[in-house]
Scaffold this motif. Structure first.
Motif, PDB file in Angstrom:
ATOM      1  N   LEU A  60       0.821  -1.200   0.000  1.00  0.00           N
ATOM      2  CA  LEU A  60       0.000   0.000   0.000  1.00  0.00           C
ATOM      3  C   LEU A  60       0.860   1.257   0.000  1.00  0.00           C
ATOM      4  O   LEU A  60       0.479   2.277  -0.608  1.00  0.00           O
ATOM      5  N   GLU A  61       2.010   1.225   0.629  1.00  0.00           N
ATOM      6  CA  GLU A  61       2.932   2.359   0.550  1.00  0.00           C
ATOM      7  C   GLU A  61       3.449   2.522  -0.874  1.00  0.00           C
ATOM      8  O   GLU A  61       3.617   3.649  -1.357  1.00  0.00           O
ATOM      9  N   MET A  62       3.682   1.406  -1.546  1.00  0.00           N
ATOM     10  CA  MET A  62       4.124   1.486  -2.933  1.00  0.00           C
ATOM     11  C   MET A  62       3.037   2.105  -3.813  1.00  0.00           C
ATOM     12  O   MET A  62       3.340   2.903  -4.715  1.00  0.00           O
ATOM     13  N   ALA A  63       1.788   1.756  -3.556  1.00  0.00           N
ATOM     14  CA  ALA A  63       0.697   2.346  -4.335  1.00  0.00           C
ATOM     15  C   ALA A  63       0.659   3.856  -4.162  1.00  0.00           C
ATOM     16  O   ALA A  63       0.422   4.603  -5.121  1.00  0.00           O
ATOM     17  N   ARG A 114      -6.617   4.675  -7.589  1.00  0.00           N
ATOM     18  CA  ARG A 114      -6.855   3.551  -8.499  1.00  0.00           C
ATOM     19  C   ARG A 114      -5.919   2.386  -8.190  1.00  0.00           C
ATOM     20  O   ARG A 114      -6.308   1.215  -8.293  1.00  0.00           O
ATOM     21  N   LEU A 115      -4.682   2.689  -7.819  1.00  0.00           N
ATOM     22  CA  LEU A 115      -3.737   1.615  -7.508  1.00  0.00           C
ATOM     23  C   LEU A 115      -4.091   0.939  -6.188  1.00  0.00           C
ATOM     24  O   LEU A 115      -3.933  -0.282  -6.049  1.00  0.00           O
ATOM     25  N   ASP A 116      -4.580   1.707  -5.230  1.00  0.00           N
ATOM     26  CA  ASP A 116      -5.060   1.115  -3.978  1.00  0.00           C
ATOM     27  C   ASP A 116      -6.225   0.169  -4.267  1.00  0.00           C
ATOM     28  O   ASP A 116      -6.302  -0.951  -3.737  1.00  0.00           O
ATOM     29  N   MET A 117      -7.121   0.611  -5.135  1.00  0.00           N
ATOM     30  CA  MET A 117      -8.259  -0.238  -5.497  1.00  0.00           C
ATOM     31  C   MET A 117      -7.803  -1.492  -6.229  1.00  0.00           C
ATOM     32  O   MET A 117      -8.345  -2.586  -6.017  1.00  0.00           O
ATOM     33  N   LEU A 118      -6.803  -1.347  -7.103  1.00  0.00           N
ATOM     34  CA  LEU A 118      -6.267  -2.509  -7.814  1.00  0.00           C
ATOM     35  C   LEU A 118      -5.748  -3.554  -6.830  1.00  0.00           C
ATOM     36  O   LEU A 118      -6.034  -4.752  -6.970  1.00  0.00           O
ATOM     37  N   LEU A 119      -4.993  -3.126  -5.830  1.00  0.00           N
ATOM     38  CA  LEU A 119      -4.480  -4.071  -4.835  1.00  0.00           C
ATOM     39  C   LEU A 119      -5.620  -4.782  -4.112  1.00  0.00           C
ATOM     40  O   LEU A 119      -5.564  -6.001  -3.885  1.00  0.00           O
ATOM     41  N   HIS A 120      -6.651  -4.033  -3.749  1.00  0.00           N
ATOM     42  CA  HIS A 120      -7.759  -4.652  -3.011  1.00  0.00           C
ATOM     43  C   HIS A 120      -8.640  -5.517  -3.916  1.00  0.00           C
ATOM     44  O   HIS A 120      -9.291  -6.451  -3.426  1.00  0.00           O
ATOM     45  N   MET A 121      -8.668  -5.229  -5.214  1.00  0.00           N
ATOM     46  CA  MET A 121      -9.421  -6.081  -6.128  1.00  0.00           C
ATOM     47  C   MET A 121      -8.702  -7.409  -6.363  1.00  0.00           C
ATOM     48  O   MET A 121      -9.335  -8.450  -6.543  1.00  0.00           O
ATOM     49  N   GLU A 122      -7.379  -7.400  -6.355  1.00  0.00           N
ATOM     50  CA  GLU A 122      -6.595  -8.602  -6.610  1.00  0.00           C
ATOM     51  C   GLU A 122      -6.392  -9.447  -5.356  1.00  0.00           C
ATOM     52  O   GLU A 122      -6.292 -10.662  -5.433  1.00  0.00           O
ATOM     53  N   PHE A 123      -6.312  -8.778  -4.204  1.00  0.00           N
ATOM     54  CA  PHE A 123      -6.038  -9.497  -2.951  1.00  0.00           C
ATOM     55  C   PHE A 123      -7.025  -9.022  -1.884  1.00  0.00           C
ATOM     56  O   PHE A 123      -7.138  -7.820  -1.632  1.00  0.00           O
ATOM     57  N   ARG A 127      -1.939  -6.959   2.517  1.00  0.00           N
ATOM     58  CA  ARG A 127      -0.776  -7.216   3.372  1.00  0.00           C
ATOM     59  C   ARG A 127      -0.170  -8.592   3.120  1.00  0.00           C
ATOM     60  O   ARG A 127       0.931  -8.880   3.598  1.00  0.00           O
ATOM     61  N   VAL A 128      -0.878  -9.426   2.355  1.00  0.00           N
ATOM     62  CA  VAL A 128      -0.320 -10.737   2.018  1.00  0.00           C
ATOM     63  C   VAL A 128       0.939 -10.587   1.167  1.00  0.00           C
ATOM     64  O   VAL A 128       1.752 -11.512   1.080  1.00  0.00           O
ATOM     65  N   LEU A 129       1.120  -9.412   0.564  1.00  0.00           N
ATOM     66  CA  LEU A 129       2.337  -9.129  -0.191  1.00  0.00           C
ATOM     67  C   LEU A 129       3.492  -8.701   0.723  1.00  0.00           C
ATOM     68  O   LEU A 129       4.629  -8.573   0.252  1.00  0.00           O
ATOM     69  N   ASP A 130       3.193  -8.487   2.009  1.00  0.00           N
ATOM     70  CA  ASP A 130       4.200  -8.014   2.961  1.00  0.00           C
ATOM     71  C   ASP A 130       4.588  -9.062   4.000  1.00  0.00           C
ATOM     72  O   ASP A 130       5.727  -9.109   4.454  1.00  0.00           O
ATOM     73  N   GLU A 131       3.626  -9.905   4.372  1.00  0.00           N
ATOM     74  CA  GLU A 131       3.861 -10.899   5.418  1.00  0.00           C
ATOM     75  C   GLU A 131       2.782 -11.973   5.345  1.00  0.00           C
ATOM     76  O   GLU A 131       1.766 -11.801   4.673  1.00  0.00           O
ATOM     77  N   PHE A 132       2.991 -13.069   6.031  1.00  0.00           N
ATOM     78  CA  PHE A 132       2.008 -14.151   6.038  1.00  0.00           C
ATOM     79  C   PHE A 132       0.690 -13.665   6.638  1.00  0.00           C
ATOM     80  O   PHE A 132       0.673 -12.933   7.631  1.00  0.00           O
ATOM     81  N   PRO A 445      -7.698  -0.640 -14.331  1.00  0.00           N
ATOM     82  CA  PRO A 445      -6.417  -1.305 -14.089  1.00  0.00           C
ATOM     83  C   PRO A 445      -6.552  -2.722 -13.544  1.00  0.00           C
ATOM     84  O   PRO A 445      -5.608  -3.502 -13.623  1.00  0.00           O
ATOM     85  N   TRP A 446      -7.703  -3.059 -12.971  1.00  0.00           N
ATOM     86  CA  TRP A 446      -7.888  -4.402 -12.400  1.00  0.00           C
ATOM     87  C   TRP A 446      -8.562  -5.359 -13.387  1.00  0.00           C
ATOM     88  O   TRP A 446      -8.957  -6.459 -13.007  1.00  0.00           O
ATOM     89  N   TRP A 447      -8.686  -4.971 -14.653  1.00  0.00           N
ATOM     90  CA  TRP A 447      -9.316  -5.887 -15.603  1.00  0.00           C
ATOM     91  C   TRP A 447      -8.467  -7.143 -15.766  1.00  0.00           C
ATOM     92  O   TRP A 447      -7.260  -7.116 -15.605  1.00  0.00           O
ATOM     93  N   HIS A 448      -9.139  -8.242 -16.091  1.00  0.00           N
ATOM     94  CA  HIS A 448      -8.437  -9.504 -16.304  1.00  0.00           C
ATOM     95  C   HIS A 448      -7.855  -9.496 -17.710  1.00  0.00           C
ATOM     96  O   HIS A 448      -8.422 -10.075 -18.644  1.00  0.00           O
ATOM     97  N   HIS A 449      -6.705  -8.866 -17.838  1.00  0.00           N
ATOM     98  CA  HIS A 449      -6.047  -8.700 -19.127  1.00  0.00           C
ATOM     99  C   HIS A 449      -5.757 -10.072 -19.735  1.00  0.00           C
ATOM    100  O   HIS A 449      -5.004 -10.860 -19.181  1.00  0.00           O
ATOM    101  N   ASP A 450      -6.386 -10.340 -20.871  1.00  0.00           N
ATOM    102  CA  ASP A 450      -6.262 -11.635 -21.548  1.00  0.00           C
ATOM    103  C   ASP A 450      -6.646 -12.793 -20.629  1.00  0.00           C
ATOM    104  O   ASP A 450      -6.141 -13.907 -20.760  1.00  0.00           O
ATOM    105  N   GLY A 451      -7.552 -12.515 -19.683  1.00  0.00           N
ATOM    106  CA  GLY A 451      -8.111 -13.573 -18.850  1.00  0.00           C
ATOM    107  C   GLY A 451      -7.386 -13.851 -17.553  1.00  0.00           C
ATOM    108  O   GLY A 451      -7.807 -14.735 -16.798  1.00  0.00           O
ATOM    109  N   GLY A 452      -6.315 -13.116 -17.261  1.00  0.00           N
ATOM    110  CA  GLY A 452      -5.567 -13.345 -16.027  1.00  0.00           C
ATOM    111  C   GLY A 452      -5.549 -12.104 -15.157  1.00  0.00           C
ATOM    112  O   GLY A 452      -5.707 -10.981 -15.634  1.00  0.00           O
ATOM    113  N   GLY A 453      -5.363 -12.298 -13.846  1.00  0.00           N
ATOM    114  CA  GLY A 453      -5.266 -11.170 -12.930  1.00  0.00           C
ATOM    115  C   GLY A 453      -3.989 -10.382 -13.190  1.00  0.00           C
ATOM    116  O   GLY A 453      -2.914 -10.976 -13.316  1.00  0.00           O
ATOM    117  N   PRO A 454      -4.077  -9.048 -13.264  1.00  0.00           N
ATOM    118  CA  PRO A 454      -2.896  -8.253 -13.615  1.00  0.00           C
ATOM    119  C   PRO A 454      -1.765  -8.351 -12.601  1.00  0.00           C
ATOM    120  O   PRO A 454      -0.592  -8.267 -12.972  1.00  0.00           O
TER     121      PRO A 454
END
Length: 466
Positions: A60-63, A114-123, A127-132, A445-454
């Motif tokens: 989220l800091e990166m976003a 939009r990037l914050d929303m992208l992270l929450h749409m994908e995960f 925080r799963v990208l930061d720690e277990f 930005p969260w569209w399933h580009h060619d059918g996969g999660g971005p």
């Protein structure tokens, strides 16, 4: 003398000299004098120091950081946007008005919100990208990006490379990018903006353009990545697969085609004007070079306005958009393809074939009313086929021939229950996005580009079992 632009932004390598120059549409790209050994050293720097820098930041800091840079491209007073708008037409061939349209549309998705929303749409929990984090099945889970992602970009649409760069950084993966020849300006400027916002980011991002003819550099880049993201034609992507180590993960974005389906319910005297306006804009944006740009419009018969009248209105709207967003310069091969197709249609009309053609001056645009069955792609250059069908089920049948390359389908004039049924059928054929003509050029930005999660297509999961 054409304007010049340094076609790289690389970490800790300020002494790199200009090795050669290559001109695009009036912009002279100064290319870095680098070797395969440089790329191996660069990969080590990115993997080690870039990985350490990114590990200290949350997703989220990166976003927030990335979005701050992205927002600069929307600010008319910002030097970064001003430089981008001055150089994009010279690099991409787009007209100045189209370059501004493309930058505005792209950069809206580069903002913190939009990037914050992208992270929450994908995960569910970024925080799963930061720690277990706690997962299902009595386990904990952790998502990690690759230690180094190598991006091989295409040049058909400026800004796509920046989106690819952003996705790597959101999963905290350092990256090395070779952008396409006509999409060099934006990724280099974005990387420069990141280094200005946070000097430590300089060791996490490397962007450098070199011609595809320098095969040894591309091979070196493909060899050093833990993952590769490649854009291009089927032949180009297939070649990259053969030149990449078998254990390297590849996310490939192949050649794609899009189209529109227009039901008779919307073909009224009033509504068809709006639909034609939106369709003409979808064809015009990116000068029809985008994977989301429609090649064919299937128009259902039986409405108040028949397909021929719709095609005539579409031609009028394309003329409107050619004034508002003038076409840019075309590569010689693209211009030749437009001349060849329109010339062939004119000859067939003269011979009595039931075709019709409307076209603008100087290859600005074209509408082909084509009654012959089958899905035939456009030659691009804002040339669109209009195919009259008795029923939209005919369109579904014809689209199966391009199922491997089908991407966005704009659907108009179908009631909500029918829209869902139609989307089911389109999904079965192979479409990865069903939308409207108005929204076709700008997938979120969260569209399933060619059918996969971005983002999910980049990460690897680790399970911690209890």
């Amino acid at each position: 003398m054409p304007d010049r632009f340094r076609a790289w932004q690389l970490p800790d390598m300020p002494s790199i000299a200009v090795g050669s120059r290559q001109e695009t549409f009036g912009l002279q790209l100064e290319l870095p004098a680098i070797t395969s050994d440089h790329l191996h050293d660069l990969a080590s720097t990115l993997r080690m120091w870039g990985g350490e820098v990114l590990a200290r930041r949350t997703a989220l800091e990166m976003a927030e950081l990335i979005g701050g840079v992205g927002r600069r491209f929307l600010d008319p007073a910002d030097p970064l946007r001003q430089e981008a708008l001055a150089l994009m037409p010279l690099n991409s061939g787009l007209s100045p008005a189209m370059a501004e349209e493309v930058l505005d549309g792209m950069a809206l998705d580069w903002t913190p919100e939009r990037l914050d929303m992208l992270l929450h749409m994908e995960f569910a929990e970024p925080r799963v990208l930061d720690e277990f984090q706690h997962g299902r099945g009595a386990r904990m889970v952790r998502a990690r990006g690759p230690r180094l992602v190598v991006h091989i970009g295409a040049g058909n649409v400026p800004g796509v490379s920046v989106g690819s760069l952003i996705r790597s950084l959101l999963v905290k993966a350092p990256l090395l990018m070779k952008p396409g020849r006509t999409d060099v300006v934006l990724p280099v400027l974005f990387a420069r903006g990141l280094a200005e916002a946070d000097p430590e980011m300089d060791v996490a991002v490397g962007v450098a353009y070199w011609p595809s003819a320098q095969r040894e550099l591309t091979d070196a880049a493909l060899a050093v990545g833990d993952a590769v993201v490649a854009y291009g034609s089927d032949a180009v992507v297939g070649e990259f697969r053969g030149r990449t180590p078998p254990t390297t993960r590849i996310t490939a974005y192949h050649h794609r085609m899009s189209c529109g389906l227009i039901g008779k319910e919307v073909l009224t005297r009033d509504d068809h004007q709006r639909v034609a306006h939106d369709a003409a804009r979808a064809v015009s944006v990116f000068d029809q070079r985008g994977c989301v740009s429609p090649h064919v419009l299937y128009v259902e018969e039986g409405g108040e306005v028949d397909p021929r009248s719709f095609a005539e209105t579409l031609a009028d709207r394309l003329a409107h958009w050619s004034e508002r967003l003038p076409p840019g310069l075309m590569e010689a091969e693209e211009a030749s393809a437009v001349r060849q197709l329109t010339g062939e249609v004119e000859m067939r009309i003269a011979a009595g074939a039931p075709l019709e053609l409307w076209s603008g001056e100087a290859l600005a645009w074209g509408v082909i009313l084509d009654p012959e069955p089958g899905f035939r792609g456009s030659c691009l250059g804002r040339v669109i086929r209009v195919r009259a069908v008795a029923d939209l089920q005919v369109a579904l049948s014809e689209m199966t021939s391009v199922s491997r390359h089908l991407q966005t389908v704009a659907l108009e004039g179908v009631s909500p229950p029918g829209r869902t049924r139609m989307a089911e059928a389109l999904a079965a054929i192979g479409a990865s996005r069903v939308t409207s003509l108005a929204d076709a050029p700008w997938p979120p930005p969260w569209w399933h580009h060619d059918g996969g999660g971005p983002l999910r297509s980049l990460i690897r999961w680790t399970d911690l079992e209890r």
